[in-house]
Scaffold this active site. Structure first.
Site, short mmCIF file in Angstrom:
data_model
loop_
_atom_site.label_atom_id
_atom_site.label_comp_id
_atom_site.label_asym_id
_atom_site.label_seq_id
_atom_site.Cartn_x
_atom_site.Cartn_y
_atom_site.Cartn_z
CG ASP A 8 0.47 11.24 6.18
OD1 ASP A 8 0.23 11.63 5.02
OD2 ASP A 8 -0.41 10.95 7.01
NE ARG A 63 -2.97 11.71 8.26
CZ ARG A 63 -3.13 12.84 7.60
NH1 ARG A 63 -3.37 13.97 8.24
NH2 ARG A 63 -3.04 12.88 6.30
CE1 TYR A 91 -0.37 2.45 7.17
CE2 TYR A 91 -2.42 1.21 6.91
CZ TYR A 91 -1.47 2.08 6.41
OH TYR A 91 -1.62 2.58 5.13
CG ASP A 109 0.21 13.67 11.97
OD1 ASP A 109 0.31 14.87 12.33
OD2 ASP A 109 0.55 13.29 10.84
#
Length: 311
Positions: free
Chosen positions: A38, A179, A66, A80
């Site tokens: 993203d 997310r 992550y 998000d």
């Protein structure tokens, strides 16, 4: 130019934007990325150059890691920080460290996720974000993903505030939406939540320390040293089982021959890399869908005509 160039994706650009910029910087067309990040997400985005575009999917299919931040107290349309607020609740309660760790433990292992409306998943031939931008919400197919580990990156013993924020590190399978994982953490705590920050720190065998920024790449091109920073395409296949073959079998492989599965690899289910004695990957084979004990080429990476053309 051929191989894998690990890019440190900047905030504000899509993965496709990065490819577009690199085509201009490197003055070449055959470039591909290895999975959508993203615009708000930064971090590791392996870029495949030249013939290495053939192995992009094997990086995409590998595990990812992550580091992110979850904010507890309000949810957003995009799950998000870029989205509009959907629900906001004043956080009056506090949570013990044990409670947060228990929630993360609950979400470790195989879990079921529903992709967010603002995502690139296709339903009836259209991306979900296309529906979302038109204000249309449709039924989305849920899917199973694997969360290998979640680590709390916060030393507090009690979590308080309005909102409450804390950082975490997660290792997961392909197809995981971090997310959505942040929203699920909020659900387990009984409060709306969203992912407020995210960095991909690893993709397959590539870590954030391996990456170059777009500015770094431009400098390397100017000094003529970029080739020293490009990894061979074999690096993208390092997580797959290997089968070394001799020159006689190599000639058959280059022509797409069907082969018997070697005894030591009969229990494997995924792709198998066939390589020379020097470790050069020639092809990727897979179990034959109809014939037991036989494997067929999924991708021939190097064949006679390609080698002649490169001389």
């Amino acid at each position: 130019m051929e191989g894998i160039l690990p890019l440190l994706k900047p905030k504000g650009l899509t993965s496709h934007d990065c490819v577009f910029k690199l085509r201009k910087i490197l003055k070449m067309k055959r470039i591909g990325h290895t999975g959508t990040l993203d615009p708000d997400v930064t971090g590791v985005l392996p870029i495949c150059l030249g013939r290495a575009t053939k192995v992009a999917e094997y990086i995409t299919d590998a595990g990812k890691s992550y580091e992110g931040e979850v904010t507890i107290g309000f949810s957003t349309t995009t799950e998000d920080a870029s989205g509009d607020i959907v629900e906001k609740i004043k956080v009056k309660e506090s949570f013990s460290r044990e409670k947060i760790l228990a929630v993360l433990e609950t979400l470790t292992g195989e879990i079921t996720q529903t992709p967010p409306m603002y995502s690139a998943v296709k339903v009836n031939g259209k991306r979900l974000y296309e529906y979302a931008r038109q204000g249309i919400e449709i039924e989305r197919p849920s899917r199973s993903v694997m969360i290998y580990s979640i680590e709390l990156l916060d030393e507090r013993t009690t979590f308080t505030g309005d909102p409450i924020r804390f950082r975490f590190r997660v290792s997961c399978s392909k197809g995981t939406y971090i997310r959505t994982l942040a929203v699920m953490i909020g659900d387990e705590l009984g409060l709306p939540a969203h992912m407020s920050e995210l960095v991909r720190i690893q993709s397959a065998s590539f870590a954030i320390s391996d990456c170059l920024s777009l500015e770094d790449i431009e400098r390397e091109v100017e000094t003529g040293t970029l080739s020293e920073k490009i990894y061979p395409l074999e690096t993208a296949l390092s997580h797959l089982p290997k089968y070394r073959i001799n020159d006689t079998v190599a000639k058959k492989v280059k022509n797409g021959a069907v082969l018997n599965i070697p005894e030591q690899l009969k229990d494997t289910k995924g792709p198998i890399v066939l390589e020379t004695g020097e470790g050069m990957a020639l092809a990727i084979y897979e179990h034959h869908p109809q014939k037991q004990g036989v494997m067929k080429p999924a991708k021939v990476l190097r064949n006679e005509s390609q080698e002649e053309g490169s001389k």
